[in-house]
Write a protein that holds these residues in place. Structure first.
Motif, PDB file in Angstrom:
ATOM      1  N   SER A  62      81.926   0.398 -14.592  1.00 39.96           N
ATOM      2  CA  SER A  62      82.508   0.816 -15.870  1.00 39.96           C
ATOM      3  C   SER A  62      81.371   1.016 -16.876  1.00 39.96           C
ATOM      4  O   SER A  62      80.376   0.277 -16.858  1.00 39.96           O
ATOM      5  N   PRO A  63      81.516   2.016 -17.775  1.00 37.96           N
ATOM      6  CA  PRO A  63      80.441   2.265 -18.749  1.00 37.96           C
ATOM      7  C   PRO A  63      80.128   1.045 -19.616  1.00 37.96           C
ATOM      8  O   PRO A  63      78.972   0.794 -19.960  1.00 37.96           O
ATOM      9  N   ALA A  64      81.166   0.260 -19.938  1.00 38.18           N
ATOM     10  CA  ALA A  64      80.943  -0.931 -20.767  1.00 38.18           C
ATOM     11  C   ALA A  64      80.026  -1.911 -20.037  1.00 38.18           C
ATOM     12  O   ALA A  64      79.223  -2.625 -20.660  1.00 38.18           O
ATOM     13  N   GLY A  65      80.143  -1.933 -18.703  1.00 35.83           N
ATOM     14  CA  GLY A  65      79.291  -2.818 -17.899  1.00 35.83           C
ATOM     15  C   GLY A  65      77.832  -2.369 -17.926  1.00 35.83           C
ATOM     16  O   GLY A  65      76.917  -3.195 -17.907  1.00 35.83           O
ATOM     17  N   ILE A  66      77.618  -1.069 -17.985  1.00 31.95           N
ATOM     18  CA  ILE A  66      76.233  -0.562 -18.024  1.00 31.95           C
ATOM     19  C   ILE A  66      75.563  -1.029 -19.322  1.00 31.95           C
ATOM     20  O   ILE A  66      74.430  -1.492 -19.332  1.00 31.95           O
ATOM     21  N   LEU A  67      76.322  -0.915 -20.411  1.00 32.36           N
ATOM     22  CA  LEU A  67      75.761  -1.332 -21.704  1.00 32.36           C
ATOM     23  C   LEU A  67      75.436  -2.831 -21.687  1.00 32.36           C
ATOM     24  O   LEU A  67      74.390  -3.257 -22.178  1.00 32.36           O
ATOM     25  N   LYS A  68      76.331  -3.621 -21.080  1.00 32.20           N
ATOM     26  CA  LYS A  68      76.066  -5.071 -21.015  1.00 32.20           C
ATOM     27  C   LYS A  68      74.806  -5.362 -20.212  1.00 32.20           C
ATOM     28  O   LYS A  68      74.004  -6.218 -20.581  1.00 32.20           O
ATOM     29  N   GLU A  69      74.641  -4.650 -19.108  1.00 28.61           N
ATOM     30  CA  GLU A  69      73.450  -4.873 -18.281  1.00 28.61           C
ATOM     31  C   GLU A  69      72.180  -4.617 -19.109  1.00 28.61           C
ATOM     32  O   GLU A  69      71.214  -5.369 -19.036  1.00 28.61           O
ATOM     33  N   GLU A  70      72.219  -3.568 -19.923  1.00 34.41           N
ATOM     34  CA  GLU A  70      71.045  -3.257 -20.751  1.00 34.41           C
ATOM     35  C   GLU A  70      70.822  -4.337 -21.815  1.00 34.41           C
ATOM     36  O   GLU A  70      69.696  -4.760 -22.066  1.00 34.41           O
ATOM     37  N   LEU A  71      71.923  -4.777 -22.420  1.00 29.48           N
ATOM     38  CA  LEU A  71      71.778  -5.801 -23.465  1.00 29.48           C
ATOM     39  C   LEU A  71      71.221  -7.096 -22.873  1.00 29.48           C
ATOM     40  O   LEU A  71      70.369  -7.753 -23.482  1.00 29.48           O
ATOM     41  N   ARG A  72      71.679  -7.451 -21.670  1.00 29.40           N
ATOM     42  CA  ARG A  72      71.124  -8.655 -21.022  1.00 29.40           C
ATOM     43  C   ARG A  72      69.634  -8.462 -20.770  1.00 29.40           C
ATOM     44  O   ARG A  72      68.835  -9.363 -20.988  1.00 29.40           O
ATOM     45  N   GLY A  73      69.265  -7.264 -20.334  1.00 25.05           N
ATOM     46  CA  GLY A  73      67.860  -6.970 -20.060  1.00 25.05           C
ATOM     47  C   GLY A  73      66.996  -7.129 -21.311  1.00 25.05           C
ATOM     48  O   GLY A  73      65.845  -7.558 -21.248  1.00 25.05           O
ATOM     49  N   LEU A  74      67.575  -6.819 -22.452  1.00 27.72           N
ATOM     50  CA  LEU A  74      66.831  -6.909 -23.717  1.00 27.72           C
ATOM     51  C   LEU A  74      66.750  -8.339 -24.247  1.00 27.72           C
ATOM     52  O   LEU A  74      66.082  -8.607 -25.228  1.00 27.72           O
ATOM     53  N   GLY A  75      67.474  -9.261 -23.585  1.00 29.88           N
ATOM     54  CA  GLY A  75      67.479 -10.649 -24.039  1.00 29.88           C
ATOM     55  C   GLY A  75      68.437 -10.867 -25.198  1.00 29.88           C
ATOM     56  O   GLY A  75      68.178 -11.688 -26.090  1.00 29.88           O
ATOM     57  N   SER A  76      69.560 -10.150 -25.196  1.00 35.33           N
ATOM     58  CA  SER A  76      70.514 -10.233 -26.295  1.00 35.33           C
ATOM     59  C   SER A  76      71.075 -11.644 -26.506  1.00 35.33           C
ATOM     60  O   SER A  76      71.505 -12.305 -25.563  1.00 35.33           O
ATOM     61  N   LEU A  77      71.057 -12.060 -27.768  1.00 33.04           N
ATOM     62  CA  LEU A  77      71.646 -13.362 -28.124  1.00 33.04           C
ATOM     63  C   LEU A  77      73.162 -13.326 -27.939  1.00 33.04           C
ATOM     64  O   LEU A  77      73.769 -14.281 -27.450  1.00 33.04           O
ATOM     65  N   ILE A  78      73.773 -12.208 -28.331  1.00 31.07           N
ATOM     66  CA  ILE A  78      75.232 -12.091 -28.235  1.00 31.07           C
ATOM     67  C   ILE A  78      75.674 -12.220 -26.776  1.00 31.07           C
ATOM     68  O   ILE A  78      76.622 -12.947 -26.461  1.00 31.07           O
TER      69      ILE A  78
END
Ligand code: FAD
Length: 442
Positions: A62-78
């Motif tokens: 799902s596209p929402a999952g792709i965005l989450k994967e990127e945010l995790r990669g960036l070290g997102s606090l959220i």
């Protein structure tokens, strides 16, 4: 003084503060709650999740999952706090909203480089600043943003029609034609009388959600009546309004259909189409059920559903510079979160990351990060720059904003996996390049 003022301790502001502090840049985070509040917030916690406790799908099918994967990669606090506050929700990432907000609040309050100030900003702070005051920005700050954006480029209310993916429209039923033979940029879905009457009956009987601030919203009455309200005024109302068939002869016979629903191109690439005149407050599941009764839309994939609610955002393609700054504004003032013209918890968070990394680059004297177009965050940014100014509406992450794959893959999950793979290949080197924005380790 290199301290960055981040205004608004919501999802985007909290993320931005974290991203800057992790790079050794001191932050003052202004949050107006609990002194002042919004019609939707209930607590004094940072990153309060105001409505659904779901952050959407968590798999790259799902596209929402792709965005989450990127945010995790960036070290997102959220994302870090969401993972820690996770509650079971099938394939979605849902959180216990209180635990989630507490984790974000504690992490930021404890960070030696973050000072949380509980105060409403009524004007834009001096010095480097990120405005992340959200869809319910306080009136004083909304006035400031309107002044900077220009009167006509700040919206206060969303009356959005659903958007469908172009390749999910059945073109054996629908046809391309402009009314009275003008441009071919509309897709028309013709109804027989029986189909129309069944549709009107489903539409008027469907379950609605009224916007939180329905009563005090004057925009409701200014010609953006929800389609279901219009339909309930009489069976023929839509047929003589947005669904009028005149000037749209059926291909082959040249006859006039009983009614015609029109879809209008929504992005330059032509991968998304919106349903003309279908601003709606129906529940999302109901939108899917009822709008799929439109001939040609039986298998429609909804890139976004219609909504009607208060929502403050700028007309990004008209006023932002591609770095989330006003084109003619201060070089050290960035916007973040939903006011940039995205929609959704994760999308807002992503625009918090983008603003913070741009600010870090500016302060550290490095080039701005160039988000690859193939990534989810890059596609959102591209949309903000490339969407049609005249009809700009906030966007969530969906397959239609990614660059086309260049081949037809019918199965949506499979298509998404391929888009995800391409996103990953572009994101990994991008992430490696961000190392120079790391700043001193903390
Ligand atoms: P917010 O999270 O709203 O954060 C902005 C913060 O700024 C708030 O804490 C506010 O108190 C503070 N603030 C405002 N003005 C000032 C000021 N002048 N000075 C200091 N602080 C200020 N998205 C979804 O994905 N799912 C949903 O279910 C969903 N439901 C929504 C329901 C409503 C009613 C609304 C309005 C939006 C909803 N959204 C939803 C959309 C959106 O994703 C969220 O609103 C998201 O929280 C936006 O993040 P943000 O950081 O931009 O703003």
């Amino acid at each position: 003084d290199r301290t960055v003022s981040v205004v608004g301790g919501g999802l985007a502001g909290s993320e931005a503060a974290w991203m800057l502090a992790c790079r050794g840049i001191p932050v003052t985070l202004y949050e107006m709650r609990p002194q002042a509040t919004t019609p939707a917030h209930r607590t004094d916690g940072l990153a309060e999740v105001v409505c659904s406790n779901s952050f959407g799908a968590d798999s790259t099918t799902s596209p929402a999952g792709i965005l989450k994967e990127e945010l995790r990669g960036l070290g997102s606090l959220i994302l870090k706090c969401a993972d820690a506050a996770r509650v079971p929700a099938g394939k979605a990432l849902a959180v216990d909203r209180d635990i989630f907000s507490r984790l974000v609040t504690e992490t930021l309050e404890k960070h030696p480089l973050v000072t949380v100030v509980r105060e409403e900003c009524v004007s834009v702070p001096e010095g480097p600043a990120i405005l992340a005051t959200g869809p319910l920005t306080s009136p004083a700050m909304a006035g400031e943003i309107r002044r900077m954006a220009g009167e006509e480029y700040l919206s206060f209310f969303d009356a959005v029609a659903p958007v469908v993916e172009a390749d999910s429209i059945d073109m054996t039923k629908a046809f391309r034609l402009g009314r009275w033979g003008q441009e071919d940029d509309y897709i028309n879905c013709p109804f027989t009388r029986e189909e129309y009457e069944a549709f009107i009956s489903a539409l008027t009987g469907a379950e609605r959600t009224l916007p939180h601030d329905f009563e005090d919203s004057p925009s409701w009455f200014e010609g953006c009546l929800p389609v279901e309200v219009m339909a309930s005024r009489g069976t023929d109302t839509l047929r003589f309004g947005p669904l009028r068939p005149v000037g749209l002869p059926l291909p082959g016979t040249g006859e006039e259909a009983w009614a015609v629903a029109q879809l209008r191109q929504d992005n330059r690439e032509g991968t998304l189409y919106n349903l003309v005149g279908f601003q709606t407050s129906l529940r999302w599941g109901e939108q899917e059920r009822v709008f799929r009764m439109i001939p040609g839309l039986a298998d429609a994939e909804f890139a976004r559903f219609g909504v009607m609610h208060r929502n403050i955002y700028v007309n990004a393609p008209a006023v932002l510079d591609g770095r989330l700054r006003f084109r003619n504004g201060r070089e050290d003032l960035f916007l973040a979160g939903q006011i940039t013209g995205v929609e959704g918890y994760m999308e807002s968070t992503a625009m918090g990351c983008v603003a913070a990394l741009n600010m870090a680059a500016l302060l550290l004297g490095k080039p701005f990060p160039e988000w690859p177009r193939e990534t989810a965050a890059g596609s959102l940014l591209h949309y903000l720059g490339d969407a049609l100014e005249r009809r700009f509406q906030p966007m969530n992450v969906n397959l239609g904003i990614f660059p086309p794959l260049g081949k037809k893959v019918r199965n949506k999950a499979l298509r998404c996996e391929q888009v995800a793979q391409r996103a990953r290949e572009a994101f990994d080197p991008f992430l490696a390049g961000l190392a120079e924005l790391a700043g001193p380790a903390r």
